[in-house]
Design an enzyme around this catalytic site. Sequence first.
Site, PDB file in Angstrom:
ATOM      1  NE  ARG A   1      55.826 -23.843  33.072  1.00  0.00           N
ATOM      2  CZ  ARG A   1      55.692 -24.651  31.946  1.00  0.00           C
ATOM      3  NH1 ARG A   1      56.657 -25.098  31.384  1.00  0.00           N
ATOM      4  NH2 ARG A   1      54.401 -25.149  31.687  1.00  0.00           N
ATOM      5  N   GLY A   2      54.591 -18.904  33.167  1.00  0.00           N
ATOM      6  CA  GLY A   2      53.115 -18.732  33.413  1.00  0.00           C
ATOM      7  C   GLY A   2      52.258 -18.401  32.252  1.00  0.00           C
ATOM      8  CG  ASN A   3      48.382 -18.883  32.597  1.00  0.00           C
ATOM      9  OD1 ASN A   3      48.580 -19.859  32.507  1.00  0.00           O
ATOM     10  ND2 ASN A   3      47.374 -18.441  33.474  1.00  0.00           N
TER      11      ASN A   3
ATOM     12  CB  VAL B   1      60.222 -14.946  34.204  1.00  0.00           C
ATOM     13  CG1 VAL B   1      61.262 -14.118  35.086  1.00  0.00           C
ATOM     14  CG2 VAL B   1      58.858 -14.714  34.244  1.00  0.00           C
TER      15      VAL B   1
ATOM     16  CE  LYS C   1      55.991 -12.249  32.973  1.00  0.00           C
ATOM     17  NZ  LYS C   1      54.830 -11.941  33.692  1.00  0.00           N
TER      18      LYS C   1
ATOM     19  CG  ASP D   1      47.695 -13.068  39.732  1.00  0.00           C
ATOM     20  OD1 ASP D   1      46.907 -13.846  40.462  1.00  0.00           O
ATOM     21  OD2 ASP D   1      48.648 -13.728  39.038  1.00  0.00           O
TER      22      ASP D   1
END
Length: 490
Positions: free
Chosen positions: A26-28, A32, A47, A141
């Site tokens: 999980r992310g901003n 996923v 995603k 990133d």
Amino acid sequence: MESKEISIRSRTPPSKLYSIQSCIGRGNFGDVYKAVDRVTQEIVAIKVVNLEHSDEDIELLAQEIFFLAELKSPLITNYIATMLEDVSMWIVMEYCGGGSCSDLLKRSYVNGLPEEKVSFIIHEVTLGLKYLHEQRKIHRDIKAANILLNEEGMVKLGDFGVSGHIRSTLKRDTFVGTPYWMAPEVVCCEVDGYNEKADIWSLGITTYELLKGLPPLSKYDPMKVMTNLPKRKPPKLQGPFSDAAKDFVAGCLVKTPADRPSAYNLLSFEFVKNITITNLKSDVDLIKQKKVQERYTKVPKYPLQNRLYKNSNTVRGKEFWNFESTRLSTTQISKEELSPITQDSPTSSLNMESPYLLHGQTVTPITNPSSSSFRKCTQPVFELDSGMDIDSGCPNAQAETEIVPLSNHNKKHKKNDIQALKIEKFDYLKNIVSHILNRMYDRARDDETRKYVNEMLKQFIKTEANVPGFNEVFIEEISLRIEAIKKGFV
């Protein structure tokens, strides 16, 4: 272009094409999931970007996806397709079942990987960046969490959710990345923007991270790092490392972008020139075994319909019961973004860093259960601040698997239209106890503490197997006790 358009606007809902297995990240930019193609039975990673909660314009997202589709390299996670369903965009990518290099640091090499393994990883990442930059693209990133491993232990660059295309002006002016890995020119948002050399700085920080277990300056608050980075001298790799490793890191961490070597030039550095291993399969197998033992799971930020959480249309993502949130801030951040705590709290353990205890708060002694079996709680329900009730076990209570709606407690909240969240077949051991102990394991300061935490998890698993429902009652009693203390019933 036509095939890409079909990919974006497929008439068949992606939920009909893919069977979702579990949340793996999980992310901003979204959650996923591991999924299976219903036709080919191929395992993929999807995603899911919740467009309703995203500031990104859908056309801009589409442009980013189109250039991702152009990337074809064994060193880059392969893009498969993009589809829309309801308010979500599904980006289907190659599945890397070996996890990430961040997993290696958390579960096997908390003080850093052996130098020969870092050399192999960075060699592969540098090759990937060379290809990416030749395609006039920037990753933006680079960090251990975004370096993925497949089942065979081969390295692949992943998470292109914030990647950008180098325009004809050869510059980007958007502020994207993770503070500890950001290049000075990205932090400054310079007028001239930045180019692919920002990835080279992040590569140097990532090399440092893999060798020492943490990126430089990680003991400081992220905002302080961002404020001071342009004024500070570049970090140096110090300690029992080879001159080749130190030279490589120093070569990447040059403040003036134009003076940094390109990815092509970095491949001639001794540190990545003479690698001695060809894969990390043994490490991948070990990590997979540990995750099985820990019953490892991720809780999505925006749960899909018909999965663990069921909600009405009035409930927004930030109002889900998020097991990864803390009481330090109302802003939800991912686990990877949490900065380590450096100063001991007066109430913290000697071996464990804890941001959770408030000033003056103490730990209550452990009490022994009166018997080996458990009965229903007959005392009144205490309403939690999260807007949910714990099943009281009283005759008039609803089913055990359902969290009942609030009545008078709604007056304490600004939003009164929040309906009850229903939890089906909720696994307290996996989603609460194991989750908490895994976080404690990650925050432990030494191997002895990690050993005790691991033993504690084994005991919870063993007890649940012999006394089904133990963890549910255990968590219920903790919640009731906390609420009693809050209300002054000490």
